[in-house]
Every structure is written in C-alpha cells, then in structure tokens.
Design a protein around this motif. Structure first.
Motif, PDB file in Angstrom:
ATOM      1  N   THR A   1      40.816  -5.598 -42.118  1.00 50.25           N
ATOM      2  CA  THR A   1      41.807  -4.585 -42.471  1.00 50.25           C
ATOM      3  C   THR A   1      42.247  -4.737 -43.935  1.00 50.25           C
ATOM      4  O   THR A   1      42.350  -3.752 -44.670  1.00 50.25           O
ATOM      5  CB  THR A   1      43.030  -4.677 -41.519  1.00 50.25           C
ATOM      6  OG1 THR A   1      42.546  -4.489 -40.189  1.00 50.25           O
ATOM      7  CG2 THR A   1      44.069  -3.623 -41.831  1.00 50.25           C
ATOM      8  N   THR A   2      42.463  -5.984 -44.347  1.00 46.16           N
ATOM      9  CA  THR A   2      42.826  -6.235 -45.743  1.00 46.16           C
ATOM     10  C   THR A   2      41.729  -5.728 -46.678  1.00 46.16           C
ATOM     11  O   THR A   2      42.008  -5.084 -47.690  1.00 46.16           O
ATOM     12  CB  THR A   2      43.011  -7.764 -45.970  1.00 46.16           C
ATOM     13  OG1 THR A   2      43.820  -8.282 -44.926  1.00 46.16           O
ATOM     14  CG2 THR A   2      43.645  -8.052 -47.305  1.00 46.16           C
TER      15      THR A   2
ATOM     16  N   ALA B   1      49.297  -3.327 -32.901  1.00 46.54           N
ATOM     17  CA  ALA B   1      49.848  -3.348 -34.266  1.00 46.54           C
ATOM     18  C   ALA B   1      48.825  -2.968 -35.330  1.00 46.54           C
ATOM     19  O   ALA B   1      49.181  -2.777 -36.489  1.00 46.54           O
ATOM     20  CB  ALA B   1      50.410  -4.734 -34.561  1.00 46.54           C
ATOM     21  N   ALA B   2      47.544  -2.832 -34.949  1.00 45.24           N
ATOM     22  CA  ALA B   2      46.491  -2.678 -35.962  1.00 45.24           C
ATOM     23  C   ALA B   2      46.623  -1.377 -36.751  1.00 45.24           C
ATOM     24  O   ALA B   2      46.524  -1.374 -37.981  1.00 45.24           O
ATOM     25  CB  ALA B   2      45.123  -2.746 -35.294  1.00 45.24           C
TER      26      ALA B   2
ATOM     27  N   GLU C   1      49.249   0.389 -37.176  1.00 47.84           N
ATOM     28  CA  GLU C   1      50.471   0.291 -37.980  1.00 47.84           C
ATOM     29  C   GLU C   1      50.216  -0.575 -39.230  1.00 47.84           C
ATOM     30  O   GLU C   1      50.679  -0.259 -40.329  1.00 47.84           O
ATOM     31  CB  GLU C   1      51.588  -0.301 -37.099  1.00 47.84           C
ATOM     32  CG  GLU C   1      52.923  -0.504 -37.778  1.00 47.84           C
ATOM     33  CD  GLU C   1      53.576   0.776 -38.287  1.00 47.84           C
ATOM     34  OE1 GLU C   1      53.092   1.880 -37.982  1.00 47.84           O
ATOM     35  OE2 GLU C   1      54.579   0.651 -39.028  1.00 47.84           O
ATOM     36  N   GLN C   2      49.460  -1.659 -39.055  1.00 52.25           N
ATOM     37  CA  GLN C   2      49.154  -2.557 -40.184  1.00 52.25           C
ATOM     38  C   GLN C   2      48.445  -1.786 -41.302  1.00 52.25           C
ATOM     39  O   GLN C   2      48.777  -1.912 -42.479  1.00 52.25           O
ATOM     40  CB  GLN C   2      48.255  -3.708 -39.701  1.00 52.25           C
ATOM     41  CG  GLN C   2      47.948  -4.743 -40.781  1.00 52.25           C
ATOM     42  CD  GLN C   2      46.830  -5.720 -40.371  1.00 52.25           C
ATOM     43  OE1 GLN C   2      46.368  -5.716 -39.222  1.00 52.25           O
ATOM     44  NE2 GLN C   2      46.393  -6.540 -41.306  1.00 52.25           N
TER      45      GLN C   2
ATOM     46  N   SER D   1      42.411   3.741 -38.931  1.00 52.15           N
ATOM     47  CA  SER D   1      42.191   2.576 -38.078  1.00 52.15           C
ATOM     48  C   SER D   1      41.673   3.052 -36.724  1.00 52.15           C
ATOM     49  O   SER D   1      42.274   3.906 -36.080  1.00 52.15           O
ATOM     50  CB  SER D   1      43.498   1.808 -37.879  1.00 52.15           C
ATOM     51  OG  SER D   1      43.320   0.852 -36.852  1.00 52.15           O
TER      52      SER D   1
END
Ligand code: GDP
Length: 307
Positions: free
Chosen positions: A125-126, A154-155, A157-158, A147
């Motif tokens: 994700t980063t 939470a993914a 949202e991250q 995503s």
C-alpha cells in the motif's frame, strides 16, 4: 544494505590490486573468496555459480593476465558482470533503449491500469501511494488509486488517508463490493474523469494462497494491466525472490518493487531477483515517507557495492 558484501569484496580486490602479475591460481583463489562473500550476502546459489563462472572465464584470458594492471581488469569484469546480474536489458529505466526516464513503461491508451500485488506487510500500500505520487509529480500523469482489499477492513481507509496526504485521488469506497467490481468501477471512473493511470492495490496475503490468487487473476483478466508489480521486502532476502517467482508463475508479473532497501539487509534479494525471476526491478523503496522511492539503477548499485 550491501555494507558487509562491499567490505568483503574490497578486501579481496585490494589484494589483487597490490600484485603486479596474476596467475590463474591467484584468480581462482580470489574467485573462491568472492563466491563466499556473495553466498554470505544471501545471493541464490545458482546465481553465484553462474556469476563466478563468467567472471573466471573472462579473467583467465591471456590478455588480462599479461596486462599491466591485471587486478584492475578483473575488478572491471566483476563490475560489468554485477550490472548484468542486476539487469541491464532494454527494459530498465537507465538503458539507452529503456523507457526514457519515466517511472514505469506505461504504454497504451489511458487510463492504463497498474496492478500492485504482494504479501501482507511487504509495503504494497505504501509503494502504491509512492508510485502514484511520483507518476503525478515527475511524469505529470493524472493518477487514480483504488484499494481492492476487501478482506482487511482498514485497508481501503489506509489508502484513502495516504491519498489525502499526498494529494492523489482515491476511488470512493462502496461497502460490500467485490475486488473485481471495484476494479471495473475504478476503470470506468478513470475513463469518465480523464485519469491517465489507475493504481490498483490488491489484498495482501500471508503466503501465496489459492483463494486470493484466484481473486487477483480475476482482476487481472478484467482490467488487463499494463504493469503488474510485485512488491517484495528486500530484508527478507531469498524469500523475497521465491515469493516473486511464485507470483510470476501463477499470475505473470512485469516487474518488482523492492521495499525496505534502506534497511541493513545483506542485499541478496536485490542481487538474485533479476537472474532468478527474469523480471526487472523497477523501483526501490528507501524509507517510510511518500517520497522514499527511487528508480532502480543497476550501475549505481554495482558502484555502491564495489565502492
Ligand atoms: P502492505 O501490507 O504490503 O500494504 O504494507 P504497508 O504498505 O502497510 O507497509 C508496512 C510497513 O512497512 C509500514 O509501516 C510502512 O511504512 C513500511 N514500509 C513500506 N515500505 C518501506 C520502505 O521502503 N522502507 C521502510 N523503512 N519502511 C517501509
């Protein structure tokens, strides 16, 4: 990264440089030390064997041994073979036939989809956000991120939060939507709103698992990505290489993003990745910040290792 390998190799080469003349036995002894140094850096055995064979063959030639500076010549051969091992093909960013200093070779009619895959915690994700930022700022692309990770609450949202931090749009979340449907919706939204690139961050997995792999394959078949990038953690050494190989066998990847190249790993993943998978390392992650992403330059890495 690479510190202890670099130290070991400079020890071997200092000895070679000090000697005026070199015999075949001197070269063989040096190659034995180089072999140990590479294995200790966690480079895959077949890669080490191939490397030593090539360097030995080129070094033991008459012209090299009889030259005025045989030690220097051997070091030059090691340097060139290191670059070859890291990848100096036409598809690297810094090769003359490469993709012109762009972040990725994104050919096709926009919006072009880029699929990000990898194990959970690898930095996927980063890296998705870092690449989106770089495409936007450096290559002046309009980028949409989405995503597809519906498993980890939470993914999504991250990614949205990261997007906000770096000024990159994310696809609004619709609760309960499946990965393939999110991917389709992202492509439609991008077409309507004139985005150039759609970065699709898939669900991570603990290991290469059948269910999630089927899901990613369905997404791939739906959007037909121009790039499928495997994000692998450089600190996991040869494990990173075997993860890349199994993703490639099952899904087909176009390249690798090596995260955590800022850590003090031994460097084995970076050094074996290209030779074992046949796929180029496109980019490296060099920190947690959204700017900590660099193009992978085989010649620079070789220079860093050889000092
Ligand atoms: P994902 O589960 O694969 O999506 O992994 P994340 O993107 O959430 O990253 C996991 C952790 O690794 C986070 O704390 C990131 O900040 C960190 N991380 C990712 N890439 C790098 C990198 O290149 N260097 C460092 N030092 N940390 C990184």
């Amino acid at each position: 990264m690479f510190e202890s390998l670099s130290d070991r190799l400079s020890g071997v080469f200092d000895k070679l440089k000090k000697r005026g003349a070199l015999s075949e036995a001197d070269i063989s002894a040096a190659m034995r030390e180089v072999r140990v140094a590479l294995l200790e850096a966690d480079v895959a055995l077949p890669v080490v064997k191939d490397f030593i064979a090539k360097v030995s063959e080129k070094s033991i030639g008459h012209a090299i041994l009889k030259s005025v500076t045989p030690g220097q010549q051997v070091i030059k051969i090691v340097h060139d073979e290191l670059i070859a091992m890291l990848g100096s093909g036409e598809d690297e960013a810094d090769s003359p036939g490469g993709f012109g200093g762009q972040t990725l070779p994104l050919l096709g009619v926009p919006p072009v989809p880029v699929l990000m895959v990898g194990l959970q915690g690898s930095g996927k994700t980063t890296s998705t956000a870092k690449i989106a930022k770089r495409l936007s700022e450096k290559d002046h692309k309009r980028v949409l991120m989405a995503s597809l990770d519906t498993r980890r609450p939470a993914a999504q949202e991250q990614l949205r939060v990261l997007g906000e931090q770096i000024g990159i749009k994310t696809l609004p979340v619709i609760e309960g939507q499946m990965a393939v449907d999110i991917a389709r919706r992202a492509m439609e939204a991008a077409r309507l709103q004139g985005f150039d690139v759609v970065m699709l961050d898939t669900a991570g997995r603990m290991h290469v698992d059948d269910d999630l792999m089927r899901e990613v394959i369905a997404v791939r078949d739906q959007v037909k990505p121009v790039e499928t990038l495997l994000v692998a953690d450089a600190l996991t050494g040869q494990d990173a290489v075997s993860v890349a190989r199994s993703f490639d066998e099952r899904l087909g990847i176009t390249g690798v993003v090596l995260s955590r190249m800022d850590g003090d790993g031994r460097g084995g993943a970076a050094l074996s990745m290209r030779a074992i998978t046949g796929k180029p390392i496109r980019l490296i992650g060099t920190g947690e910040k959204p700017d900590a992403l660099e193009a992978f330059h085989p010649s620079r890495i070789a220079g860093r290792i050889l000092g």
